[in-house]
Design a protein around this motif. Structure first.
Motif, PDB file in Angstrom:
ATOM      1  N   VAL A   1       0.797  -0.984   0.044  1.00 54.25           N
ATOM      2  CA  VAL A   1      -0.016  -0.012  -0.123  1.00 54.25           C
ATOM      3  C   VAL A   1       0.869   1.019   0.097  1.00 54.25           C
ATOM      4  O   VAL A   1       1.723   1.338   0.727  1.00 54.25           O
ATOM      5  CB  VAL A   1      -1.037   0.014   1.150  1.00 54.25           C
ATOM      6  CG1 VAL A   1      -1.882   1.244   1.094  1.00 54.25           C
ATOM      7  CG2 VAL A   1      -1.654  -1.144   1.081  1.00 54.25           C
ATOM      8  N   VAL A   2       0.863   2.251  -1.083  1.00 48.78           N
ATOM      9  CA  VAL A   2       1.542   3.326  -1.075  1.00 48.78           C
ATOM     10  C   VAL A   2       0.646   4.543  -0.656  1.00 48.78           C
ATOM     11  O   VAL A   2       1.330   5.711  -0.485  1.00 48.78           O
ATOM     12  CB  VAL A   2       2.312   3.702  -2.397  1.00 48.78           C
ATOM     13  CG1 VAL A   2       3.199   2.406  -2.831  1.00 48.78           C
ATOM     14  CG2 VAL A   2       1.108   3.374  -3.365  1.00 48.78           C
ATOM     15  N   SER A   3      -0.475   4.470  -0.785  1.00 47.36           N
ATOM     16  CA  SER A   3      -1.355   5.507  -0.414  1.00 47.36           C
ATOM     17  C   SER A   3      -2.717   5.278   0.125  1.00 47.36           C
ATOM     18  O   SER A   3      -3.285   4.316  -0.498  1.00 47.36           O
ATOM     19  CB  SER A   3      -1.527   6.515  -1.662  1.00 47.36           C
ATOM     20  OG  SER A   3      -2.459   7.553  -1.341  1.00 47.36           O
TER      21      SER A   3
ATOM     22  N   ILE B   1      -4.338   2.797  -2.642  1.00 42.83           N
ATOM     23  CA  ILE B   1      -3.449   2.618  -3.828  1.00 42.83           C
ATOM     24  C   ILE B   1      -2.459   1.480  -3.373  1.00 42.83           C
ATOM     25  O   ILE B   1      -1.623   1.943  -2.676  1.00 42.83           O
ATOM     26  CB  ILE B   1      -3.248   3.918  -4.411  1.00 42.83           C
ATOM     27  CG1 ILE B   1      -4.261   4.753  -4.548  1.00 42.83           C
ATOM     28  CG2 ILE B   1      -2.398   3.637  -5.649  1.00 42.83           C
ATOM     29  CD1 ILE B   1      -5.337   4.554  -5.413  1.00 42.83           C
ATOM     30  N   VAL B   2      -2.157   0.621  -4.198  1.00 45.19           N
ATOM     31  CA  VAL B   2      -0.995  -0.250  -4.189  1.00 45.19           C
ATOM     32  C   VAL B   2      -0.123   0.017  -5.170  1.00 45.19           C
ATOM     33  O   VAL B   2      -0.499   0.370  -6.434  1.00 45.19           O
ATOM     34  CB  VAL B   2      -1.529  -1.674  -4.063  1.00 45.19           C
ATOM     35  CG1 VAL B   2      -2.429  -1.821  -2.827  1.00 45.19           C
ATOM     36  CG2 VAL B   2      -2.242  -2.210  -5.213  1.00 45.19           C
TER      37      VAL B   2
ATOM     38  N   VAL C   1      -0.150   3.006   4.978  1.00 39.52           N
ATOM     39  CA  VAL C   1       0.893   2.899   4.021  1.00 39.52           C
ATOM     40  C   VAL C   1       1.931   2.022   4.446  1.00 39.52           C
ATOM     41  O   VAL C   1       2.228   1.804   5.599  1.00 39.52           O
ATOM     42  CB  VAL C   1       1.367   4.180   3.749  1.00 39.52           C
ATOM     43  CG1 VAL C   1       2.837   4.310   3.234  1.00 39.52           C
ATOM     44  CG2 VAL C   1       0.571   5.191   3.080  1.00 39.52           C
TER      45      VAL C   1
END
Lengths: 359, 359
Positions: free
Chosen positions: A257-259, A267-268, A316
């Protein structure tokens, strides 16, 4: 647990994980069915593109492999695998590819398919001066509407042509059937076989394939050989068809997960460059293991968008495992896969030797 | 003709062809627009992944490049390119990637983005002991609903955090807007910029991107920099939006007819392993140059199915050129592309050095 939490923590994402224990169980399940019904198994390597898994398939009883392109077959033969028998289920066109085919035929027992006189003549011209003729099967269209002759009569005519021309020998009949197409396969193949045999030409092999209905392969008893591909890994499309469960899916995409821009959205770092845009009739681009509430509703090249029906509850840095819609195309996106299980002491990275072999 | 008939005959299919003359014209067209409107150009390399084309973009006036992943940036910097300035428009997460980022920052002028405190803190922790702080822009969601802070107030708060923490410096605002989103970009960015500047913090860069509406980039005059990607090649999705014509499409997939099983149907050797399954809202998987009557209605991995509204009039061995729906993803499928034009004496094969760089 095949991949330990420490293993998962150490892998940079996105990455493809292969659970060998699941893959071996999947290989065994179909091999037992095939053995019980007198079917030879010739797995399609497109799903894994790995010599190590070919060796597992051969150890389980596979008679050889199926490849789709000359370069794919070259890669599998060049690699350190136990392969001695290759069927390329593709019309080979062009002088350079025919030269490569001749070189390959010197290394393994090789057969190919043809669905037109033009293809057969090209093969005959290429092999007419070779010591060993090339085995050619006639590809038959039993309802998939892709390649293949349309009628048993056309199959017969092409078998006669192969039988007649120098450099090639008739090896039997091949089809890539539609899912659930066993009755159509049986009808087409039995008619073609009967007509060809009536001319005194043997039909040694009738080969069919496709994972979705592989456990009904014996419902077309004319079939002598079956070519499943995806069965080794399974995927979301096969779960959705009821062919397997999530626990039978050996390939997963590990992602981070980046966001988490909104309460129900995350968002991955896995986008279409690893999951691909293949939908196979499904909605969404994969299944997040353990999270039935999440839909992967949008991919861009490097982003996957996850939407939950409620609060998504992700942070995140969290790592997730995604079962893709279609395992075979995911394999083709990466230079290497991370492999665990089957008694390996630690996670290994195996190069996908037949990745990108399109010619 | 950039690729002569002899060139085409010599290339094994499927293959990606790049017409450099068209690419150079495309690069020049947007550079002139940007120059006329005082916009800096920072092309996204994802479309071509080639140092040679980066050099053409920089020669035309680009100020640097955009990459999406650390490994993609590493590949472009390692290659023999003129790149000295890289923006990675991605949230970087994880200890290993942060280490790689630090190594990269020693080689080029580097900036990244962040859309949460978690990302900013990770960057700050990684760079707090570095001599040179890392430039960090705040990613803003101006309607694409992917990554990005949702409000100008949240952008301000994150700018303040970046300004406050060690190891990082605030570099401005970044967005990936929806097509036609200039008004939303202007409103969001102007408000955020005004609020941040009111705190005495400079906003040196406001960077937007996306080829579809690039010729309207100046309609958001707050923008200082633009990051088009696909514009260098163009593709069917851009033709369908009226952004260019077929003659502006620099990338095509060369393919060979391998079967003509029915009067209105042909099968080519380009499937999803080169064209990909990206639809981008379109029907069909690409445009066959010169054949408006043909729909590519189905792809499997190694087969493309062409259906004509009338007799298809193709023969086994015919070569066709397909403009794909989405050029960027096609680039990522091949190890090398065939290039002609720009005074090259003959067709060259250029390795796609940043292919498959997903981490």
């Amino acid at each position: 647990m095949t991949f330990s939490p420490a293993d998962i923590a150490a892998i940079q994402t996105p990455a493809v994980l292969i659970d060998l224990d699941i893959a071996i169980a999947n290989i065994g399940r179909f091999q037992r069915y095939a053995d019980a019904h007198g079917l030879r198994v010739r797995p399609h390597v497109k799903t894994h593109k790995l010599p190590e898994i070919v060796n597992l398939q051969i150890a389980a009883g596979a008679v050889g492999i199926t490849c789709q392109k000359v370069s794919e077959a070259e890669a599998m033969v060049a690699a350190d695998s136990a392969v001695t028998d290759v069927l390329i289920t593709y019309n080979i066109v062009g002088a350079e590819k025919l030269e490569r085919l001749k070189a390959l035929a010197k290394k393994v027992k090789l057969s190919v398919v043809a669905d037109s006189a033009a293809i057969v003549k090209g093969l005959s011209d290429a092999f007419r001066n070779e010591v060993q003729p090339l085995t050619v099967l006639v590809e038959c269209d039993t309802g998939a509407n892709r390649c293949g002759v349309l009628t048993p009569e056309a199959a017969e005519a092409l078998a006669v042509l192969i039988h007649t021309l120098p450099g090639v020998v008739f090896g039997g009949l091949m089809t890539y059937p539609p899912a659930g197409g066993e009755a159509a396969v049986e009808a087409f193949m039995m008619t073609a076989k009967t007509r060809i045999e009536a001319l005194g030409i043997a039909v040694p092999v009738i080969t069919s394939g496709g994972t979705p209905s592989m456990m009904h392969a014996a419902d077309a008893p004319v079939t002598t050989e079956y070519r499943p591909g995806t069965y080794v890994y399974n995927d979301r499309s096969l779960v959705s068809r009821g062919a397997c469960g999530w626990e039978d899916c050996a390939l997963r995409v590990l992602t981070t997960v980046v966001s988490v821009p909104a309460a129900n959205r995350a968002i991955v770092d896995a986008g279409s460059k690893i999951l691909t845009s293949d939908l196979l009739g499904l909605t969404g681009y994969g299944h997040v293991r353990g999270r039935d509430d999440i839909v992967i509703d949008q991919l861009s090249e490097e982003h996957g968008r996850l939407i939950s029906s409620g609060p998504i509850g992700l942070s995140v840095g969290d790592k997730l495992q995604i079962v893709p819609n279609h395992a075979c195309v995911v394999t083709n996106m990466v230079d290497a896969v991370y492999v665990a299980g089957n008694g390996l002491a630690s996670v290994e990275s195996w190069p996908v030797v037949a990745r990108g072999k399109i010619v």
